[in-house]
Design a protein around this motif. Structure first.
Motif, mmCIF file in Angstrom:
data_model
loop_
_atom_site.group_PDB
_atom_site.id
_atom_site.type_symbol
_atom_site.label_atom_id
_atom_site.label_comp_id
_atom_site.label_asym_id
_atom_site.label_seq_id
_atom_site.Cartn_x
_atom_site.Cartn_y
_atom_site.Cartn_z
ATOM 1 N N PHE A 56 81.089 71.828 -15.044
ATOM 2 C CA PHE A 56 81.151 71.482 -13.621
ATOM 3 C C PHE A 56 82.229 70.513 -13.207
ATOM 4 O O PHE A 56 82.713 70.655 -12.562
ATOM 5 C CB PHE A 56 79.675 71.301 -13.392
ATOM 6 N N VAL A 292 82.904 77.809 -14.650
ATOM 7 C CA VAL A 292 81.429 78.111 -13.383
ATOM 8 C C VAL A 292 80.828 79.271 -13.002
ATOM 9 O O VAL A 292 79.698 79.913 -12.840
ATOM 10 C CB VAL A 292 81.777 77.265 -12.389
ATOM 11 N N LEU A 293 81.722 80.457 -12.114
ATOM 12 C CA LEU A 293 81.106 81.551 -11.909
ATOM 13 C C LEU A 293 80.559 82.192 -12.755
ATOM 14 O O LEU A 293 79.470 83.082 -12.161
ATOM 15 C CB LEU A 293 82.829 82.266 -11.370
ATOM 16 N N PHE A 295 79.089 81.671 -15.612
ATOM 17 C CA PHE A 295 77.537 81.764 -15.799
ATOM 18 C C PHE A 295 76.792 81.632 -14.652
ATOM 19 O O PHE A 295 75.460 81.675 -14.585
ATOM 20 C CB PHE A 295 77.788 79.718 -16.143
ATOM 21 N N LEU A 296 76.346 81.832 -13.083
ATOM 22 C CA LEU A 296 76.488 81.988 -12.303
ATOM 23 C C LEU A 296 75.702 82.889 -12.086
ATOM 24 O O LEU A 296 75.076 83.649 -11.658
ATOM 25 C CB LEU A 296 77.331 81.258 -11.239
ATOM 26 N N ALA A 297 76.958 83.883 -12.439
ATOM 27 C CA ALA A 297 76.865 85.367 -12.954
ATOM 28 C C ALA A 297 75.686 86.254 -13.902
ATOM 29 O O ALA A 297 75.270 86.931 -13.337
ATOM 30 C CB ALA A 297 78.010 86.708 -12.585
ATOM 31 N N LEU A 299 73.317 83.859 -14.650
ATOM 32 C CA LEU A 299 72.084 82.835 -14.407
ATOM 33 C C LEU A 299 71.595 83.947 -13.668
ATOM 34 O O LEU A 299 70.668 84.960 -13.583
ATOM 35 C CB LEU A 299 72.491 81.897 -13.792
ATOM 36 N N VAL A 300 72.619 85.178 -12.441
ATOM 37 C CA VAL A 300 71.986 85.742 -11.314
ATOM 38 C C VAL A 300 71.263 87.429 -12.260
ATOM 39 O O VAL A 300 70.695 88.097 -12.035
ATOM 40 C CB VAL A 300 72.385 85.985 -10.587
#
Length: 313
Positions: A56, A292-293, A295-297, A299-300
């Motif tokens: 991040f 980061v994107l 990682f967020l994908a 997690l979702v």
């Protein structure tokens, strides 16, 4: 234990005093357990949480190479990434890869695991054979697929030998088949190991459940999906999450070894784009913004899979 005390008339008297109660053993065990967990916690914070926070931080920097000066970029990296058509090609390829590889792998692995769990003749040998792809290194797996899919490889040779030479193609160098070849490698590499995991879990299901279903007229197919699958539904969810993460974050090595993301961007995935921008294009800010994107994908995706495979009782 006794002590001497003085009475009101001045004479001495003996009085028993209860011994001090020992410290509770549970408290000592909890303290020792905490002390033993400190090294693992330190390791986790330094090598897991630390790099996660660094992603991040670097995503907000303009950093054109490891030894180059660093400046604050804010949201500029995010704007560059979202305006880059290569990023959206990688998103599309990754979505196709996940939508095909993970369901096919889980369904086929579950059926293979159910077959092995029924202990057919030679089931121990079948277990070992299924586990072999998990023992082969990634470069060796890539070489096997390269030998099979190269223009003069085994697949084209087999097509020509049966009179279907017109279907021969440069499978890894064709925009229409490069991503499909990578998906096939992902499935082949993971299906055997996953089937062994399912077989181990299905082996703990009581035999009486399957026998009762078959006495009621259910065949193997219905017994497999209507009896055994609901029993290990939560375990299927865990294995699905593991394979989802492996496919999402681990596809870069297969892309690097076989197609280099090409032809063009036809086989570029998000994980390979992170590697490419960091180590080839030397754009660390862009690379970690995609990280980061990613990682967020992930997690979702994990939360979605957990909800889908949640037990209903």
């Amino acid at each position: 234990m006794t002590t001497l005390t003085t009475t009101p008339d001045g004479s001495a008297a003996r009085r028993s005093v209860p011994p001090p109660s020992p410290a509770p053993a549970g408290g000592r065990r909890r303290q020792s357990g905490t002390v033993l967990a400190v090294p693992a916690l330190v390791w986790y914070l330094v090598f897991m949480v630390g790099p996660l926070l660094a992603i991040f931080v670097i995503a907000a920097l303009h950093w054109p190479g490891m030894l180059q000066p660093v400046s604050f970029a804010g949201l500029d990296n995010a704007r560059v990434v979202l305006d880059d058509p290569v990023f959206w090609d990688a998103v599309r390829n990754t979505a196709v890869q996940l939508a095909v590889a993970v369901p096919v792998m889980i369904v086929c692995a579950f059926m293979l695991g159910y077959y092995v769990a029924q202990r057919p003749p030679g089931h121990r040998v079948v277990r070992y054979l299924l586990f072999i792809p998990g023992l082969i290194s990634t470069p060796a797996k890539a070489m096997v697929f390269y030998a099979a899919l190269s223009p003069d490889g085994l697949l084209n040779g087999g097509l020509e030998s049966v009179g279907l030479g017109s279907l021969a193609d440069a499978w890894l160098a064709s925009p229409s088949t490069a991503l499909a070849c990578l998906i096939a490698l992902d499935i082949w590499a993971g299906i055997g190991f996953t089937a062994v995991l399912f077989a181990a879990r299905l082996g703990s299901v009581p035999d009486e459940l399957g026998e009762a279903a078959q006495l009621d007229g259910a065949g193997h197919w219905r017994t497999m999906w209507s009896v055994h699958f609901p029993v290990i539904r939560d375990y299927v969810g865990v294995v699905t999450m593991l394979q989802f993460l492996w496919t999402l974050f681990g596809s870069a090595q297969h892309v690097l070894l076989l197609t280099q993301g090409g032809p063009g961007t036809s086989s570029t995935t998000l994980s390979f784009l992170v590697y490419q921008k960091a180590f080839i294009a030397a754009d660390l800010g862009y690379s970690q913004t995609v990280g980061v994107l990613l990682f967020l994908a992930g997690l979702v995706g994990l939360l979605t899979i957990r909800r889908v495979f949640r037990q209903n009782y």
